[in-house]
Design a protein around this motif. Sequence first.
Motif, PDB file in Angstrom:
ATOM      1  N   LEU A 250      19.433  29.971  18.099  1.00 37.45           N
ATOM      2  CA  LEU A 250      20.751  30.289  18.624  1.00 37.45           C
ATOM      3  C   LEU A 250      20.676  30.663  20.092  1.00 37.45           C
ATOM      4  N   SER A 251      21.813  30.616  20.730  1.00 37.80           N
ATOM      5  CA  SER A 251      21.954  31.075  22.111  1.00 37.80           C
ATOM      6  C   SER A 251      21.890  32.596  22.133  1.00 37.80           C
ATOM      7  N   ILE A 252      21.485  33.173  23.260  1.00 37.59           N
ATOM      8  CA  ILE A 252      21.449  34.635  23.360  1.00 37.59           C
ATOM      9  C   ILE A 252      22.856  35.234  23.284  1.00 37.59           C
ATOM     10  N   LYS A 253      23.873  34.410  23.416  1.00 35.73           N
ATOM     11  CA  LYS A 253      25.256  34.891  23.319  1.00 35.73           C
ATOM     12  C   LYS A 253      25.803  34.816  21.893  1.00 35.73           C
ATOM     13  N   SER A 254      25.043  34.264  20.970  1.00 37.66           N
ATOM     14  CA  SER A 254      25.505  34.119  19.586  1.00 37.66           C
ATOM     15  C   SER A 254      25.712  35.482  18.944  1.00 37.66           C
ATOM     16  N   THR A 255      26.702  35.547  18.075  1.00 41.84           N
ATOM     17  CA  THR A 255      27.013  36.799  17.388  1.00 41.84           C
ATOM     18  C   THR A 255      26.084  37.021  16.202  1.00 41.84           C
TER      19      THR A 255
ATOM     20  N   LYS B 188      27.093  37.520  13.248  1.00 41.01           N
ATOM     21  CA  LYS B 188      27.635  36.687  12.162  1.00 41.01           C
ATOM     22  C   LYS B 188      27.075  35.265  12.235  1.00 41.01           C
ATOM     23  N   GLU B 189      27.022  34.697  13.428  1.00 44.36           N
ATOM     24  CA  GLU B 189      26.465  33.346  13.591  1.00 44.36           C
ATOM     25  C   GLU B 189      24.989  33.325  13.192  1.00 44.36           C
ATOM     26  N   ALA B 190      24.248  34.356  13.563  1.00 40.08           N
ATOM     27  CA  ALA B 190      22.831  34.426  13.194  1.00 40.08           C
ATOM     28  C   ALA B 190      22.674  34.507  11.676  1.00 40.08           C
ATOM     29  N   LEU B 191      23.485  35.335  11.039  1.00 38.78           N
ATOM     30  CA  LEU B 191      23.430  35.451   9.577  1.00 38.78           C
ATOM     31  C   LEU B 191      23.762  34.124   8.906  1.00 38.78           C
ATOM     32  N   ASP B 192      24.778  33.434   9.404  1.00 38.66           N
ATOM     33  CA  ASP B 192      25.152  32.128   8.854  1.00 38.66           C
ATOM     34  C   ASP B 192      23.987  31.144   8.950  1.00 38.66           C
ATOM     35  N   GLN B 193      23.324  31.103  10.098  1.00 36.90           N
ATOM     36  CA  GLN B 193      22.211  30.172  10.298  1.00 36.90           C
ATOM     37  C   GLN B 193      20.990  30.551   9.456  1.00 36.90           C
ATOM     38  N   MET B 194      20.712  31.847   9.362  1.00 37.12           N
ATOM     39  CA  MET B 194      19.591  32.286   8.529  1.00 37.12           C
ATOM     40  C   MET B 194      19.841  31.903   7.070  1.00 37.12           C
TER      41      MET B 194
ATOM     42  N   LEU C 161      29.258  42.553  13.334  1.00 37.11           N
ATOM     43  CA  LEU C 161      29.213  41.102  13.164  1.00 37.11           C
ATOM     44  C   LEU C 161      29.627  40.336  14.420  1.00 37.11           C
ATOM     45  N   VAL C 162      30.453  40.924  15.272  1.00 44.75           N
ATOM     46  CA  VAL C 162      30.869  40.228  16.496  1.00 44.75           C
ATOM     47  C   VAL C 162      30.006  40.603  17.699  1.00 44.75           C
ATOM     48  N   SER C 163      29.023  41.479  17.491  1.00 40.58           N
ATOM     49  CA  SER C 163      28.092  41.855  18.562  1.00 40.58           C
ATOM     50  C   SER C 163      27.050  40.758  18.745  1.00 40.58           C
ATOM     51  N   PRO C 164      26.476  40.652  19.953  1.00 40.75           N
ATOM     52  CA  PRO C 164      25.410  39.666  20.157  1.00 40.75           C
ATOM     53  C   PRO C 164      24.203  39.961  19.255  1.00 40.75           C
ATOM     54  N   ALA C 165      23.742  38.960  18.551  1.00 37.01           N
ATOM     55  CA  ALA C 165      22.606  39.124  17.639  1.00 37.01           C
ATOM     56  C   ALA C 165      21.358  39.573  18.384  1.00 37.01           C
ATOM     57  N   SER C 166      21.207  39.143  19.634  1.00 38.06           N
ATOM     58  CA  SER C 166      20.004  39.472  20.403  1.00 38.06           C
ATOM     59  C   SER C 166      19.875  40.975  20.639  1.00 38.06           C
ATOM     60  N   GLU C 167      20.976  41.727  20.535  1.00 36.25           N
ATOM     61  CA  GLU C 167      20.930  43.189  20.701  1.00 36.25           C
ATOM     62  C   GLU C 167      20.138  43.870  19.595  1.00 36.25           C
ATOM     63  N   PHE C 168      20.043  43.227  18.452  1.00 33.53           N
ATOM     64  CA  PHE C 168      19.452  43.869  17.286  1.00 33.53           C
ATOM     65  C   PHE C 168      18.060  43.340  16.940  1.00 33.53           C
ATOM     66  N   GLY C 169      17.614  42.314  17.630  1.00 38.78           N
ATOM     67  CA  GLY C 169      16.311  41.741  17.331  1.00 38.78           C
ATOM     68  C   GLY C 169      15.210  42.321  18.194  1.00 38.78           C
ATOM     69  N   LYS C 170      14.053  41.697  18.098  1.00 40.42           N
ATOM     70  CA  LYS C 170      12.888  42.102  18.884  1.00 40.42           C
ATOM     71  C   LYS C 170      12.867  41.312  20.188  1.00 40.42           C
ATOM     72  N   LEU C 171      12.756  42.038  21.303  1.00 36.80           N
ATOM     73  CA  LEU C 171      12.728  41.380  22.611  1.00 36.80           C
ATOM     74  C   LEU C 171      11.334  40.888  22.984  1.00 36.80           C
TER      75      LEU C 171
END
Length: 124
Positions: free
Chosen positions: A15-20, A22-28, A69-79
């Motif tokens: 995903l893009s770093i701008k993906s939410t 929710k989008e990350a969960l859908d793709q996973m 769910l509308v926050s950027p997914a990259s905020e919650f992952g490992k950098l």
Amino acid sequence: EILSRMLPRDKFAVLSIKSTLKEALDQMTKFRLGIACMVDSEEKLVSVLTDGDLRRLLLTKQAPLAALLVSPASEFGKLNPSIVRINTSLEEARNLMHDKEIWDLPVLDSDNKLIGLLHRHSLN
């Protein structure tokens, strides 16, 4: 060796770093893997979000689920996630997965671009 064992980019969540979130969960869910990789506009790996990160998020964040769910997914992952390069040996990759107790390793080329994913089952 790694190239023959890794999943290509169209077989896991990228995903893009701008993906939410929710989008990350859908793709996973779509790919049935517990990982999503976020890349920048140059396809360089920026962050990795795993099932474990999601569990920790739900247990520690005091925000409504709708807001998360509308926050950027990259905020919650490992950098700075664990990664391997295309010239890494399979034994090295196996040892890293074992030592870090992880199931998936992003595979990067010499320019830090995401080219694939090693899944623990593909190393057996």
